[in-house]
Design an enzyme around this catalytic site. Structure first.
Site, short mmCIF file in Angstrom:
data_model
loop_
_atom_site.label_atom_id
_atom_site.label_comp_id
_atom_site.label_asym_id
_atom_site.label_seq_id
_atom_site.Cartn_x
_atom_site.Cartn_y
_atom_site.Cartn_z
N GLU A 171 1.56 -0.58 -4.93
CA GLU A 171 0.23 0.55 -5.43
C GLU A 171 1.76 2.05 -5.60
O GLU A 171 2.12 2.47 -4.74
CB GLU A 171 -0.67 0.32 -4.02
CG GLU A 171 -1.30 1.61 -4.72
CD GLU A 171 -2.38 2.40 -3.60
OE1 GLU A 171 -3.56 3.14 -3.84
OE2 GLU A 171 -1.67 2.63 -2.47
N ASP A 227 1.07 -1.42 0.05
CA ASP A 227 0.19 0.35 0.30
C ASP A 227 0.55 1.28 0.24
O ASP A 227 1.91 1.12 0.00
CB ASP A 227 -0.91 0.04 1.32
CG ASP A 227 -2.02 1.48 1.33
OD1 ASP A 227 -2.80 1.22 0.59
OD2 ASP A 227 -1.61 2.01 2.19
C1 NOJ Z 1 -4.14 3.51 -0.53
C2 NOJ Z 1 -5.23 1.95 0.29
O1 NOJ Z 1 -5.90 1.69 -1.34
C3 NOJ Z 1 -6.26 2.85 0.24
O2 NOJ Z 1 -7.70 2.07 0.15
C4 NOJ Z 1 -6.33 3.76 1.80
O3 NOJ Z 1 -7.11 4.89 1.81
C5 NOJ Z 1 -4.66 4.35 1.97
N1 NOJ Z 1 -4.29 3.73 0.58
C6 NOJ Z 1 -4.17 4.56 2.40
O4 NOJ Z 1 -4.03 3.52 3.25
#
Ligand code: NOJ
Ligand code: CA
Length: 534
Positions: free
Chosen positions: A265, A201
């Site tokens: 991500e 993430d």
């Molecule tokens: C990206 C995640 O996909 C999202 O859902 C989340 O709120 C933020 N990062 C913080 O972790």
């Protein structure tokens, strides 16, 4: 699981809260996912799943605020439930990827409770604490992606702590070696349990400017921006000097095991530099054998054949050249593809997504054409950004999976945590299964072809010009197999010229193409995508 991630065709992304409830609390759970593995493996045909977080969490950000990295939240079941899910998936030769949140915890995590308790607590430095700035306010101008400053004052010790998202999500300090060890040990622990990979993430904040210098003003930003986030270039609060070093340290754990993979991500930022140089930097400097990034431009790109074609080429043949390319049309943070672009374009994008090299990711429900939910203000559950309304909340793309046309779509026996879309009487897996023109039937065909023709997964990718600027076209080639993908971005028919005489394998459109004999000069229907084989 002994095969490599390079052998995997499709990764199905599950938002556990919304997939299948089994204990009548209106919340999807791990046993629910296990109960639907046959749908995934036999009906749809995917060979890997990725689960958004199911770890212990106060759910301020529905699991992206982790209070214990090694426990399952009671909303979702138990660790035994997870092990059962893992076994059942492996029995079906499916890989399981979990979500790892490296850059912040919940404020309810034991580390943060200790850290905030006193200035000399051994865990103090697991997070970033600073005295107030000269004016008594926040230590610098960094902003939270959830709105407002990224600093919260804590009375107990009279200092501010840093959070790139909600104040309930304090940022971890990766400059602390003990913290780094805790995190890599956690990854190791999950791999020891048999997990095959991790989606990682929000990686951009893993390293920050060591002097915590202010983010510079964005000179190109004119006009109002409600959150002010766009006023700054975020090159101090993100992408610090150890950005790729820390990601490498994290993903190098994969090498201690067999066939483990991380997918980061990562949304490159055009204010930081060229998109593809940024994708390239992460893949190349980290370790392309075990780590790669999602290609986010199928979500973000304007509807333009040339821009998207160029982006695909630069990502596939340059940025992710030695890494595993990963494509997706949406996720739990983005409006549903059908709602973004409409059904015809969503079908064309499905064909594109499933004919690109590497790993094609399917967000749950997209395979049946689910649309953004319809919520009243009182039904909104996501409080991640104070700017979100019932029209913009991420809850829209998180409504329960539509399994059939019954009252609660067979998601649950009780009122679910988010409302079931009222279109579920027509848009649902069961009804679509017996309709050869449905979105589900298209996805099933595409997933099957992707398995049948390895050229789609591992063949080379070469962009082609086929006689119309509105058509994105490319050739995929492996040994003596050649396939062509053409996507008409125009809402007018387009005559095109393929490089050789081909047969058509599948079209994105409901009415199948006439089974023309082999041809080299087809006419594409408006917004049609077609896969041809030489
Ligand atoms: C990206 C995640 O996909 C999202 O859902 C989340 O709120 C933020 N990062 C913080 O972790
Ligand atoms: Ca449940």
């Amino acid at each position: 699981m002994h095969n490599s991630w390079r052998d995997i065709n499709t990764l199905y992304h599950i938002y556990p809260r919304s997939f299948q409830d089994t204990n009548d609390d209106g919340i999807g759970d791990l046993p629910g996912i296990t109960s639907r593995l046959d749908y995934l493996s036999l009906v749809l045909g995917v060979d890997a799943i990725w689960l958004s977080p199911f770890f212990t969490s106060p759910m301020r950000d529905f699991g992206y605020d982790v209070a214990n990295y090694r426990q399952v939240d009671s909303d979702y079941g138990t660790l035994d439930d997870f092990k059962k899910l893992l076994d059942e998936a492996h029995r079906r030769h499916m890989k399981v990827m979990i979500d790892f949140v490296p850059c912040h915890t919940s404020d309810q995590h034991a580390w943060f409770k200790e850290s905030r308790s006193s200035r000399d607590n051994p865990k103090r430095d697991y997070y970033t604490w600073r005295d107030p700035g000269p004016d008594g306010g926040a230590p610098n101008n960094w902003l939270s992606q959830s709105g407002g400053t990224s600093w919260t004052f804590d009375e107990t010790t009279g200092q501010y702590y840093l959070h790139s998202f909600l104040s309930a999500q304090p940022d971890l300090n990766w400059d602390n070696p003990s913290l780094r060890k805790e995190m890599t040990d956690t990854v190791r622990w999950w791999f020891e349990q048999g997990v095959d990979g991790m989606r990682v993430d929000a990686i951009w904040g893993i390293s920050k400017d060591p002097n915590l210098a202010d983010d510079p003003q964005n000179p190109e930003f004119h006009g109002e921006h409600p959150s002010e986030y766009g006023h700054f270039i975020h090159n101090k609060c993100k992408y610090g000097p150890n950005f790729t070093n820390y990601l490498k340290e994290l993903s190098d754990v994969c090498h201690e095991f067999e066939n483990r993979q991380m997918i980061f991500e990562f949304y490159p930022d055009d204010k930081i530099g060229d998109f593809y140089d940024q994708y390239h930097q992460v893949a190349a400097e980290v370790n392309p054998d075990v780590a790669s990034t999602f290609f986010m431009e199928l979500i973000r790109s304007p509807w333009n054949a040339d821009m998207l074609g160029n982006g695909l080429d630069r990502y596939i043949n340059y940025a992710a050249k030695d890494a595993l390319p990963v494509f997706c049309l949406g996720n739990h943070d983005q409006p549903r593809i059908v709602s973004r672009v409409g059904e015809s374009k969503a079908r064309a994008m499905a064909l594109l997504n499933l004919t690109l090299p590497g790993l094609s990711v399917i967000y749950y429900g997209d395979e049946i054409g689910m649309e953004n939910g319809e919520l009243t203000p009182s039904q909104v559950r996501d409080t991640f950004s104070p700017l979100n309304t019932s029209d913009t909340t991420r809850d829209l793309e998180r409504t329960p999976m539509q399994w059939d046309h019954s009252a609660r779509a067979s998601f649950s026996q009780v009122t679910p945590w988010l409302p079931i879309h009222k279109n579920h009487r027509a848009i649902n897996a069961m009804t679509e299964l017996s309709d050869s023109s449905s979105m589900l039937s298209l996805y099933r065909r595409l997933v099957r072809l992707r398995k049948q023709y390895p050229v789609l997964r591992i063949g080379s990718f070469t962009r082609l010009f086929v006689g119309s600027g509105y058509v994105l076209a490319f050739k995929r080639e492996l040994d003596d197999q050649r396939v062509y993908v053409v996507v008409n971005f125009a809402d007018q028919p387009q005559d095109i010229q393929l490089p050789e005489i081909c047969s058509y394998l599948v079209s994105s459109q409901t009415a199948p193409r006439e089974r023309e004999s082999r041809e080299a000069k087809p006419t594409l229907r408006p917004l049609e995508a077609v896969l041809y084989i030489a």
